[in-house]
Design a protein around this motif. Sequence first.
Motif: not given
Length: 572
Positions: A36-44
């Motif tokens: 699983t790849t999580w999309l972090s907040e406020n980071r490209v």
Amino acid sequence: MALSWYLCLAMALFFGPGTGTIHGLAPENEVTLHPTTWLSENRVTPVHLPKGRTRRLYFTLKKKADLLSVTVSPCAVPIEWSLAVRTLKDKPPKKAHWSSKKSMPEVWWRGSGREVRIYTYTGNAVDTYTGPAYTAASIYILRLKSNQQDTQVSAYLHEGPGPSGAFPELPSDPRVHTLGVGMTSVTLNWAPSSSVVVKDGHRPHHEYCVLVNHKHNYRSLCAAREGIRKEIQSVKKRQRRDKQSKEIVWASLKDWWWRQPDALENRESSTTDKFEDPGCVCRDIESVCTVSDLLPDKQYYFDVFVVDRVNGTSVAYTGTFARTHEEARPAVTSLRESQVKWVTLSGDASSLQGDQFRFKPRGWQQNGLLTLQTCNNTSKVKVTVSSKARTLTSQEVGHQLAQIWLHGAPSYLIQLQALAPASSSTIPKGDSSKSKFCLKMQASSAYHRRAVPVFPATLQIKSFNKLRTCNSVTLAWIGTEERSLYCVYRRQIPLGSKHTSTDRCIDPESRPANERVLCKYFQELNPRRAVTTAVIGELEPGMLYVFDVYLMRRWGLPIKYHSKTVRTRSEC
């Protein structure tokens, strides 16, 4: 021993406590097939997309978040991406026995719930979805897919109202406008971006970058870099294929116009949108740019990017294109058959084109003879003959008469360009008359020949002192093996005058009729014996005379021998 061990294991599985199946061991040993790849907040977040495979990124929102925005920035090719949300009816148990070995998405999939697709997009532009948040017990799935080739994209998540600040903002009119077009330059302008501001006199971390190329407009800075990378790779392949073609290779690189050409060689092959060095023209906060050093009559595509140096992001304006003006072509003068044309050329270095003439030979053989002669002792003229945009010959013409054989084309373009003499530095700037060069030119169709006519071995005239009298002199000169007409002219020099030579550009027809003494035909097949003489009488005793001999030809200009000065005897 081994057989008994396997037997005990099988009996334990069938007669174990509880439900007594293999599923009792499964929760403790299962692992996810797809990490699983999580999309972090406020980071490209950079994401690599293999061709034809769907990549998934997951994220959840904070309890207090009421809005969310997801920005996806493709690179070189169009992609498909969608955003979906899966909501649970019941919250998953926090301390389930099997949850310690499971990823969070698998927890949602094992529970009861439904998935709703809330947004889809297909294209190669930077795109953003903004919408309300769902219930807290929700997981969001961002699906990314490239159907053309392997590529790279960037994803960014922002929670809450207002702009994210990670990507620069475009104005309401995101188009690039053309203010002016010249022969080698184009002036552009665009509406300013609200992100490009100066605070407290410090240099902003946003700037405009301009890219120019011959092919097409780009929707992102990453796509432009990818195009440049492929262009450089193709150039290197051509270099390996032919090491001798360096000029051709670097000429192809002129399809790209850069302010920093050295950055091309050291550029990394990364195709991400992470900003390192744009390589193109960066204007800081100026929204007007004049692109110079362009080629005339060429179409160029112009792109403007707003670059955030801190976050490493960028957005593209809607590009434009323009065609530069063509060079001012000099008028082409028609050169008629056997017409003697007097041409005055300027020795100014800024006169690059020179004068142009067009000659069409008569007859089916399409042959002709071009004869040129300069009238200045120190001047040189560059003569270029071409046909159908192909250069046939190019040579310099000095003080000697020049003959150029024309053959094999229905029409010829003759271009004349004056070459400044070595002593031009001594000419005063205000003296424009000394920078003018005079040239005499004639073109004739030659039906009977396949080579240029031959010149005499020497153009010197000899006088015999023993045969000189009070009223006559004897002259001799060398002719050719062709039957030609030779005419002798005389001119009396007043006493005390120093002008003893005749301008070599003066035609025999331009001289007074009383100066012509005689004309005779001569031919000698043996060049060593091709000498003819003439006795010039009816002269005055003790007077100074200038004698000129002209070789009259049907094809081309007459050939003038060097002037000969002779004084008759005073006493006989």
